[in-house]
Design a protein around this motif. Structure first.
Motif, PDB file in Angstrom:
ATOM      1  N   LEU A 195       4.906 -11.545  12.272  1.00 56.77           N
ATOM      2  CA  LEU A 195       4.184 -10.469  11.604  1.00 56.77           C
ATOM      3  C   LEU A 195       5.159  -9.314  11.420  1.00 56.77           C
ATOM      4  O   LEU A 195       5.971  -9.034  12.301  1.00 56.77           O
ATOM      5  CB  LEU A 195       2.994 -10.002  12.442  1.00 56.77           C
ATOM      6  N   GLY A 196       5.071  -8.633  10.289  1.00 58.66           N
ATOM      7  CA  GLY A 196       5.966  -7.507  10.065  1.00 58.66           C
ATOM      8  C   GLY A 196       5.431  -6.579   9.001  1.00 58.66           C
ATOM      9  O   GLY A 196       4.634  -6.978   8.144  1.00 58.66           O
ATOM     10  N   ASP A 197       5.866  -5.326   9.051  1.00 56.42           N
ATOM     11  CA  ASP A 197       5.391  -4.341   8.087  1.00 56.42           C
ATOM     12  C   ASP A 197       6.346  -3.154   8.082  1.00 56.42           C
ATOM     13  O   ASP A 197       7.262  -3.062   8.910  1.00 56.42           O
ATOM     14  CB  ASP A 197       3.986  -3.873   8.472  1.00 56.42           C
ATOM     15  N   VAL A 198       6.097  -2.241   7.157  1.00 58.15           N
ATOM     16  CA  VAL A 198       6.837  -0.980   7.076  1.00 58.15           C
ATOM     17  C   VAL A 198       5.945   0.107   7.653  1.00 58.15           C
ATOM     18  O   VAL A 198       4.910   0.437   7.072  1.00 58.15           O
ATOM     19  CB  VAL A 198       7.235  -0.650   5.628  1.00 58.15           C
ATOM     20  N   LYS A 199       6.303   0.650   8.796  1.00 57.29           N
ATOM     21  CA  LYS A 199       5.494   1.663   9.465  1.00 57.29           C
ATOM     22  C   LYS A 199       6.268   2.953   9.724  1.00 57.29           C
ATOM     23  O   LYS A 199       5.695   3.914  10.217  1.00 57.29           O
ATOM     24  CB  LYS A 199       4.944   1.114  10.785  1.00 57.29           C
ATOM     25  N   ILE A 200       7.560   2.951   9.410  1.00 54.47           N
ATOM     26  CA  ILE A 200       8.403   4.106   9.742  1.00 54.47           C
ATOM     27  C   ILE A 200       8.876   4.850   8.512  1.00 54.47           C
ATOM     28  O   ILE A 200       8.729   6.061   8.405  1.00 54.47           O
ATOM     29  CB  ILE A 200       9.609   3.642  10.592  1.00 54.47           C
ATOM     30  N   ASP A 201       9.443   4.124   7.553  1.00 57.84           N
ATOM     31  CA  ASP A 201      10.047   4.768   6.388  1.00 57.84           C
ATOM     32  C   ASP A 201       9.793   3.916   5.143  1.00 57.84           C
ATOM     33  O   ASP A 201      10.294   2.791   5.055  1.00 57.84           O
ATOM     34  CB  ASP A 201      11.561   4.933   6.609  1.00 57.84           C
ATOM     35  N   PRO A 202       9.029   4.426   4.163  1.00 55.29           N
ATOM     36  CA  PRO A 202       8.772   3.649   2.944  1.00 55.29           C
ATOM     37  C   PRO A 202      10.039   3.214   2.222  1.00 55.29           C
ATOM     38  O   PRO A 202      10.035   2.180   1.532  1.00 55.29           O
ATOM     39  CB  PRO A 202       7.959   4.624   2.078  1.00 55.29           C
ATOM     40  N   ALA A 203      11.118   3.969   2.385  1.00 52.93           N
ATOM     41  CA  ALA A 203      12.372   3.604   1.715  1.00 52.93           C
ATOM     42  C   ALA A 203      12.895   2.258   2.216  1.00 52.93           C
ATOM     43  O   ALA A 203      13.574   1.532   1.478  1.00 52.93           O
ATOM     44  CB  ALA A 203      13.421   4.687   1.938  1.00 52.93           C
TER      45      ALA A 203
END
Length: 341
Positions: A195-203
């Motif tokens: 499982l993975g996602d972007v949770k810190i920096d949209p860039a």
């Protein structure tokens, strides 16, 4: 016996190895540094008392004065330099990962085998004293049969976006250390679910990567494992491992700059963990290079061979496929069989 070495790549890790080889490794003599940015090679040579420097890594590899090459350049150059060094009859140390592509890795390992030289891959966390103690606890039966493994690995802050764009992604660049550590501790993995996602920096997402991930592992032994990575822990470098078994557990926690705890009427507190990998794992970098030089000097196998570098890349590819397809992925789906060498 003195082993004469050349270093390719004078970035952060290259300079760390230059420091180690010139100050902490018995029997090692660093004679030359190469970097395509000549100023970087010149600076490293001056800072660590290395007599020669060049902007041409191939020139360094061809040098008849060298016994071994230490490769710390960008990942996309690793296989080329491994093959060149093998053809030149040089012993080889290469930072991780060998490459992002299994066919390229297999070509490099074939060249090493054909030339009859040694190759060690830079998975330094195996050489950390705490991790080595965990392995002894497992192998010595101190915790009985291992049931579960938990690895938490969080960086203090994300790397630059330009680096992320060429790093191969979180699983190939960051989690690959944890894949190797999991395999080092509990053996081969047969299946991965990520499982993975972007949770810190949209860039980071815009660059095609994730910054937060949780990966489940099924080992061939029947044990289960989990690895958690984050590109940002605001309190510092977070490195923890637990192995739980039928007779107990073995755990290792974060290292701190001191062991002082402050207690007052409002809180009980201590200083933050060591900031990043250089501070936390410096001694492991020293130990891995001591072992490499010792293996070359004595003609014995290096402790982290080529196949040890290939399997974590297979694991990273399986993890990325799992993330894309939202399902568990067996490692043999990514690469049937594994290269030995």
């Amino acid at each position: 016996m003195t082993i004469k070495l050349g270093l390719i790549g004078a970035g952060r890790v290259g300079r760390l190895h230059a420091n180690t080889l010139t100050t902490r490794v018995p029997g090692a003599k660093l004679l030359a540094v190469a970097d395509i940015f000549e100023a970087a090679a010149k600076s490293a040579a001056a800072d660590y008392g290395v007599p020669e420097y060049t902007a041409d890594p191939s020139e360094l590899i061809r040098s008849g004065d060298l016994d071994a090459i230490v490769i710390c350049s960008s990942t996309d150059t690793h296989c080329r330099f491994i093959i060149e060094a093998a053809w030149a009859g040089k012993q080889i140390f290469c930072e991780k990962p060998i490459a992002f592509d299994l066919a390229e890795i297999d070509g490099a390992l074939a060249a090493v085998a054909e030339a009859g030289v040694q190759l060690q891959i830079g998975f330094n966390r195996r050489f950390d004293a705490n991790h080595a103690r965990l392995k002894r606890a497992i192998e010595g039966g101190e915790i009985g049969e291992a049931h579960t493994l938990t690895i938490i690995s969080r960086d203090p802050s994300p790397p630059p976006i330009d680096y992320i764009k060429v790093s191969g992604g979180l699983m190939m660049d960051m989690m690959i250390h944890d894949f190797d550590l999991a395999r080092f501790l509990l053996g081969e993995v047969e299946e991965i679910y990520a499982l993975g996602d972007v949770k810190i920096d949209p860039a980071i997402g815009e660059a095609g990567d994730i910054d937060t991930a949780k990966v489940m592992l099924r080992f061939e032994s029947g044990a289960f494992g989990s690895i958690e990575n984050s590109r940002q822990a605001v309190y510092g470098y977070d490195q923890r491992v637990e192995v739980f078994g039928s007779k107990g557990a073995a755990t290792t926690g974060n290292w701190h700059p001191n062991a002082v705890t402050i207690s007052d009427a409002t809180s009980v507190r201590r200083d933050l963990p060591l900031h990043f990998f250089v501070e936390r794992y410096f001694e492991s970098y020293v130990t891995e290079m001591i072992d490499f030089v010792d293996a070359i000097a004595k003609g014995k196998p290096t402790p982290v061979i080529g196949s040890d570098g290939r399997v974590p890349v297979v694991m990273a590819l399986a993890g990325m496929r799992s993330l894309q397809e939202n399902r568990p992925v067996r490692l043999d789906e990514v690469a049937a069989g594994q290269h030995r060498g």
